[in-house]
Design an enzyme around this catalytic site. Structure first.
Site, PDB file in Angstrom:
ATOM      1  N   CYS B  87       1.547  -0.896   0.577  1.00 60.07           N
ATOM      2  CA  CYS B  87       2.691  -0.579  -0.289  1.00 60.07           C
ATOM      3  C   CYS B  87       2.492   0.774  -0.976  1.00 60.07           C
ATOM      4  O   CYS B  87       2.529   1.800  -0.322  1.00 60.07           O
ATOM      5  CB  CYS B  87       2.912  -1.723  -1.286  1.00 60.07           C
ATOM      6  SG  CYS B  87       4.562  -1.710  -2.015  1.00 60.07           S
ATOM      7  N   HIS B 204       2.779  -6.958   2.027  1.00 61.19           N
ATOM      8  CA  HIS B 204       1.578  -7.279   1.252  1.00 61.19           C
ATOM      9  C   HIS B 204       0.758  -8.414   1.872  1.00 61.19           C
ATOM     10  O   HIS B 204       0.980  -9.574   1.517  1.00 61.19           O
ATOM     11  CB  HIS B 204       1.986  -7.699  -0.161  1.00 61.19           C
ATOM     12  CG  HIS B 204       2.450  -6.573  -1.022  1.00 61.19           C
ATOM     13  ND1 HIS B 204       1.588  -5.818  -1.779  1.00 61.19           N
ATOM     14  CD2 HIS B 204       3.687  -6.072  -1.245  1.00 61.19           C
ATOM     15  CE1 HIS B 204       2.274  -4.892  -2.440  1.00 61.19           C
ATOM     16  NE2 HIS B 204       3.552  -5.018  -2.125  1.00 61.19           N
ATOM     17  N   GLU B 206      -2.187  -9.257   1.192  1.00 60.23           N
ATOM     18  CA  GLU B 206      -3.041  -9.904   0.178  1.00 60.23           C
ATOM     19  C   GLU B 206      -2.293 -10.998  -0.586  1.00 60.23           C
ATOM     20  O   GLU B 206      -2.889 -11.803  -1.276  1.00 60.23           O
ATOM     21  CB  GLU B 206      -3.612  -8.848  -0.784  1.00 60.23           C
ATOM     22  CG  GLU B 206      -2.688  -8.375  -1.897  1.00 60.23           C
ATOM     23  CD  GLU B 206      -1.620  -7.381  -1.435  1.00 60.23           C
ATOM     24  OE1 GLU B 206      -1.471  -7.184  -0.216  1.00 60.23           O
ATOM     25  OE2 GLU B 206      -0.910  -6.834  -2.309  1.00 60.23           O
TER      26      GLU B 206
END
Lengths: 82, 237
Positions: B87, B204, B206
């Site tokens: 990002c 994302h 994560e």
């Protein structure tokens, strides 16, 4: 002392959704003749530099290194005293 | 094996990245503050996390790119070290010139926070060996300026060198205009550099690395990195 007036605009090939939104707003206000709006940035950079050529060189480098991203933006600037 | 998460003022996914490395894939990890001029340890992989470094002033990632630590990040990447930018991290990597192109405002102007489907286009990178080419994975996005743009020559090169890693697609893996919610060139969601050691992606991973968070598709980016570093993947050490 010099002041640079720097204009940073999106390259013509880059879509400008922000400009389109402003255009639509203007149309809603009744400005039916608006054919296009492009939103850019305007920066004023004051420099403690006496020599105009030195100032020009510095501003050129600032534009290349940080103020504009050459992948998506064009820039131009004018230098005034004071 | 040691990871580092680079922290800029305004990073807000740094703790998530740190958590995934430490608690999910169980590897050593440090936070590294952007003002550091050098690394205090030897790292095998650097993660530039998501967020709004420097409030996205001027352009996303443009100020962070000049943080003192970035000289070392660039050096590390140029020496072949693995760098993952997620990002805002992706935006910083393009501003730093480690990845081609740029990220601009989403076509609908909206900040979009939702699950997206990605088609894996390249499973031969250090970051994607635990996926298979053509696989569809579900990973969330959260950005207002994530439309990937580049000129035609760059796009041609990205294709020729197989640098496009993820594309926005439907759940069936069809790369369509309607799945391209942010208006990215060629539905691009993630790319690697020419050497393949730097990955930038807007979604994302994560945020979806554990089943408790909905799915664990994102974990395999991290397990792929580990596998590559341990030499168990093609081109690994």
């Amino acid at each position: 002392m010099h002041k640079a007036r720097v204009y940073v605009t999106l390259k013509p090939s880059i879509l400008d959704p922000q400009g389109n939104a402003v255009k639509n707003g203007l149309e809603s206000l009744g400005f039916a003749d608006v054919t296009d709006v492009r939103v850019g940035k305007y920066l004023e950079v004051s420099l403690d530099v006496v020599d105009k050529n030195v100032a020009l060189e510095q501003v050129e480098e600032m534009c290349k290194k940080l103020l504009a991203n050459p992948v998506i933006e064009d820039y131009r600037f004018e230098l005034v005293e004071g | 094996m040691k990871f580092a998460v680079i922290v800029f003022p305004g990073s807000n996914c740094d703790a998530d990245c740190y958590h995934v490395v430490k608690e999910v894939i169980k590897k050593d990890v440090d936070y590294v503050w952007h003002q550091e001029k050098d690394f205090q340890a030897e790292y095998d992989c650097l993660i530039l996390p998501g967020g709004f470094s420097y409030g996205d002033y001027l352009r996303t990632g443009s100020i962070a790119r000049f943080s003192p630590i970035m000289n070392k990040v660039i050096e590390f990447a140029e020496a072949g070290g693995l760098v993952l930018g997620i990002c805002n991290g992706f935006q910083i990597l393009t501003e730093a010139g480690l990845l081609p192109g740029a990220l601009v405002r989403n076509k609908e102007l909206k900040f979009v926070c939702k699950d997206t489907f990605l088609r894996v286009e390249n499973d031969q990178t250090p970051f994607t060996s635990d996926y298979t080419k053509g696989q569809v994975i579900k990973i969330p996005v959260a950005h207002g300026e994530g439309a990937y743009v580049c000129d035609e020559n760059t796009l041609k090169k990205l294709k020729e060198n197989n640098q496009i890693v993820f594309r926005y697609s439907t759940s069936l893996g069809e790369v369509t205009a309607s799945s391209n919610f942010n208006g990215s060139t060629d539905n691009i969601a993630g790319i690697v550099n020419e050497k393949g050691n730097v990955l930038g992606m807007m979604p994302h991973p994560e945020r979806c690395a554990e089943a408790v968070l909905g799915n664990d598709f994102g974990k395999y980016i991290f397990t792929s990195i580990v596998k590559w570093l341990e030499g168990g993947a093609p081109g690994g050490k």
